[in-house]
Design a protein around this motif. Structure first.
Motif, PDB file in Angstrom:
ATOM      1  N   TYR A 269       0.869  -1.551  -0.262  1.00 44.51           N
ATOM      2  CA  TYR A 269       0.145  -0.317   0.365  1.00 44.51           C
ATOM      3  C   TYR A 269       0.754   1.107   0.271  1.00 44.51           C
ATOM      4  O   TYR A 269       2.270   1.331   0.190  1.00 44.51           O
ATOM      5  CB  TYR A 269      -1.058   0.360   1.335  1.00 44.51           C
ATOM      6  CG  TYR A 269      -0.613   0.160   2.612  1.00 44.51           C
ATOM      7  CD1 TYR A 269       0.167   1.838   2.846  1.00 44.51           C
ATOM      8  CD2 TYR A 269       0.095  -0.656   3.392  1.00 44.51           C
ATOM      9  CE1 TYR A 269       0.279   1.870   4.069  1.00 44.51           C
ATOM     10  CE2 TYR A 269       1.597  -0.564   4.471  1.00 44.51           C
ATOM     11  CZ  TYR A 269       0.382   1.461   5.173  1.00 44.51           C
ATOM     12  OH  TYR A 269       2.035   1.352   5.938  1.00 44.51           O
ATOM     13  N   ALA A 270       0.150   2.029  -0.607  1.00 45.83           N
ATOM     14  CA  ALA A 270       0.823   3.791  -0.160  1.00 45.83           C
ATOM     15  C   ALA A 270       0.805   4.836  -0.121  1.00 45.83           C
ATOM     16  O   ALA A 270      -1.202   4.593  -0.264  1.00 45.83           O
ATOM     17  CB  ALA A 270       1.603   4.247  -1.795  1.00 45.83           C
ATOM     18  N   MET A 271       0.624   5.503   1.387  1.00 45.65           N
ATOM     19  CA  MET A 271      -0.697   6.557   1.702  1.00 45.65           C
ATOM     20  C   MET A 271      -0.013   7.940   1.037  1.00 45.65           C
ATOM     21  O   MET A 271       2.019   7.537   1.650  1.00 45.65           O
ATOM     22  CB  MET A 271      -0.915   6.551   2.886  1.00 45.65           C
ATOM     23  CG  MET A 271      -1.655   5.248   3.043  1.00 45.65           C
ATOM     24  SD  MET A 271      -2.443   5.297   4.708  1.00 45.65           S
ATOM     25  CE  MET A 271      -1.637   5.205   6.120  1.00 45.65           C
ATOM     26  N   PHE A 272      -0.279   9.025   1.286  1.00 47.97           N
ATOM     27  CA  PHE A 272       0.433  10.406   0.613  1.00 47.97           C
ATOM     28  C   PHE A 272      -0.384  11.123   2.282  1.00 47.97           C
ATOM     29  O   PHE A 272      -1.047  11.872   2.337  1.00 47.97           O
ATOM     30  CB  PHE A 272       0.133  11.119  -0.342  1.00 47.97           C
ATOM     31  CG  PHE A 272       0.454  11.973  -1.135  1.00 47.97           C
ATOM     32  CD1 PHE A 272       2.583  12.071  -0.423  1.00 47.97           C
ATOM     33  CD2 PHE A 272       0.018  13.203  -1.001  1.00 47.97           C
ATOM     34  CE1 PHE A 272       3.241  13.315  -0.781  1.00 47.97           C
ATOM     35  CE2 PHE A 272       0.794  14.332  -1.339  1.00 47.97           C
ATOM     36  CZ  PHE A 272       2.386  14.156  -1.217  1.00 47.97           C
ATOM     37  N   TRP A 273       0.625  11.678   2.731  1.00 43.55           N
ATOM     38  CA  TRP A 273      -0.211  12.756   4.064  1.00 43.55           C
ATOM     39  C   TRP A 273       0.672  14.041   3.806  1.00 43.55           C
ATOM     40  O   TRP A 273       1.485  14.245   3.302  1.00 43.55           O
ATOM     41  CB  TRP A 273       1.492  12.072   5.205  1.00 43.55           C
ATOM     42  CG  TRP A 273       0.421  10.982   5.596  1.00 43.55           C
ATOM     43  CD1 TRP A 273       1.260   9.463   5.371  1.00 43.55           C
ATOM     44  CD2 TRP A 273      -0.042  10.591   6.833  1.00 43.55           C
ATOM     45  NE1 TRP A 273       0.447   8.929   5.978  1.00 43.55           N
ATOM     46  CE2 TRP A 273       0.120   8.910   7.383  1.00 43.55           C
ATOM     47  CE3 TRP A 273      -0.807  11.270   8.065  1.00 43.55           C
ATOM     48  CZ2 TRP A 273      -0.806   8.380   8.273  1.00 43.55           C
ATOM     49  CZ3 TRP A 273      -1.674  10.988   9.161  1.00 43.55           C
ATOM     50  CH2 TRP A 273      -1.725   9.538   9.299  1.00 43.55           C
TER      51      TRP A 273
END
Length: 401
Positions: A269-273
């Motif tokens: 997965y990847a998340m952008f903060w």
């Protein structure tokens, strides 16, 4: 003439180039009186990562040798003061991250990232998350023709056109179109000019697929340069998408880091903060199809580590991994997820390692599960080649979930 921040002039080395185009210049031949204007003295500061800033100061009417020496001394002392200020500024925590992020941006600015597999899907999905679009397509140049190389449709938008009686999406119907790179349509125009185009009146536009867009009840379509091609994303007249008054501002997702996370680290997965006031929040995320299917088979509730993390915030002034990565400009690696504030979530979803990679716009988070599996084009290629070399008619890859 060009303002320099203290972080920019934190020079790794300093070079000066003195003008020679004015005769009898006091600064290049100080023993010759100079009544001619000296156009300028230009000093280059080679900052970390190769970024070059320039300081240009005009000098005129230096009439004597003593004035020339005084002028030279003043310039030298001025530059020395700037260098000292830069050194002191580098010691401050607030200044640490800038040169490193600038160097990283410069290093990636000159190269295009190949968009394939999970990297492309993640980039398209995150673009929809940030812009509020219902779909996104990537147009790539294949032998002088612009074709759809990848697409993404949000779940809400898919439900919307399914309720309207459509079995296929607008993006799937668009895959049959092949556009010339020298055309005057919006895709070719953006490809040539590298400038975004927003269409708010599709019926009167030059869009070749405007009848198809009307059929699917699209209301707005935007086109932007995207690596080596063009991204198209749009909204509908329903409630599943936003309405834009102008070209939407989309945060720059670092695609080289995306590719590294999925193809080298084996992230699921990847998340952008992004910082919102005094805290960091997740504004976009992507879970690989293989991981999503495995979780659905084992859990059946549609939840992922990303969906459970959507409501979590990270104090911008704290020592959490997101804030630390953004503040220092350095990647933060967590090999023991039990120390995270989301330790219970990590254990629930079997996340073993987490990487936080900073960029100018925010921080990318990658998660690697306890057991990594083959995914994407790598898995598809291996299965096909296995059939070809063995003579089999099919191949399946089983994984634990």
């Amino acid at each position: 003439q060009e303002p320099l921040g203290s972080e920019t002039i934190a020079a790794a080395s300093l070079h000066s180039t003195v003008c020679t185009d004015a005769p009898q210049c006091a600064l290049t031949a100080s023993r010759m009186p100079c009544m001619q204007p000296v156009p300028s003295i230009r000093v280059h500061f080679l900052a970390q990562g190769g970024a070059v800033a320039r300081f240009t100061a005009p000098y005129v009417g230096v009439a004597s040798e003593s004035q020339a020496h005084a002028c030279s001394l003043g310039v030298f002392m001025g530059f020395k003061a700037i260098a000292v200020a830069a050194r002191r500024a580098r010691q401050g925590k607030a200044q640490v991250r800038r040169p490193q992020l600038a160097a990283r941006a410069l290093a990636s600015a000159g190269r295009l990232v190949p968009l394939t597999g999970c990297t492309l899907q993640a980039a398209l999905k995150m673009h929809c998350d940030i812009s509020g679009a219902g779909y996104a397509m990537y147009w790539a140049n294949e032998n002088g023709k612009l074709v759809v190389a990848g697409d993404y449709v949000t779940d809400a938008h898919r439900l919307e056109f399914n309720r309207n009686g459509f079995e296929t999406s607008f993006t799937e119907a668009s895959e049959a179109y092949v556009l010339g790179v020298s055309g005057d349509g919006p895709v070719a125009t953006v490809y040539k000019t590298k400038q975004p185009v927003l269409i708010t009146d599709i019926a009167s536009s030059s869009l070749q697929r405007k009848d198809l867009a009307a059929k699917y009840r699209l209301s707005q379509v935007c086109f932007m340069p995207f690596e080596a091609g063009v991204i198209e994303f749009g909204t509908s007249d329903g409630s599943s998408t936003k309405t834009w008054r102008k070209v939407p501002k989309c945060l720059m997702i670092p695609k080289a880091e995306l590719r590294h996370g999925f193809e080298h680290l084996g992230a699921s997965y990847a998340m952008f903060w992004v910082r919102e006031y005094n805290s960091f929040q997740v504004v976009a995320d992507y879970v690989t199809d293989a991981r999503r299917r495995a979780l659905e088979a084992s859990r059946g509730d549609g939840e992922t580590f990303c969906s459970k993390s959507r409501g979590v915030t990270d104090d911008a002034d704290g020592d959490g991994p997101v804030a630390t990565a953004f503040r220092t400009g350095s990647e933060v690696k967590i090999r023991d997820t039990s120390v995270m504030s989301r330790a219970a979530l990590a254990e629930e979803f079997g996340i073993k390692r987490v990487h936080f990679v900073p960029s100018e716009a925010g921080v990318l988070e990658f998660g690697i599960p306890e057991q990594t599996f083959l995914t994407g084009p790598t898995l598809a290629a291996l299965l096909k080649m296995h059939c070809e070399t063995s003579g089999a008619g099919y191949a399946l890859y089983w994984q634990e979930a």
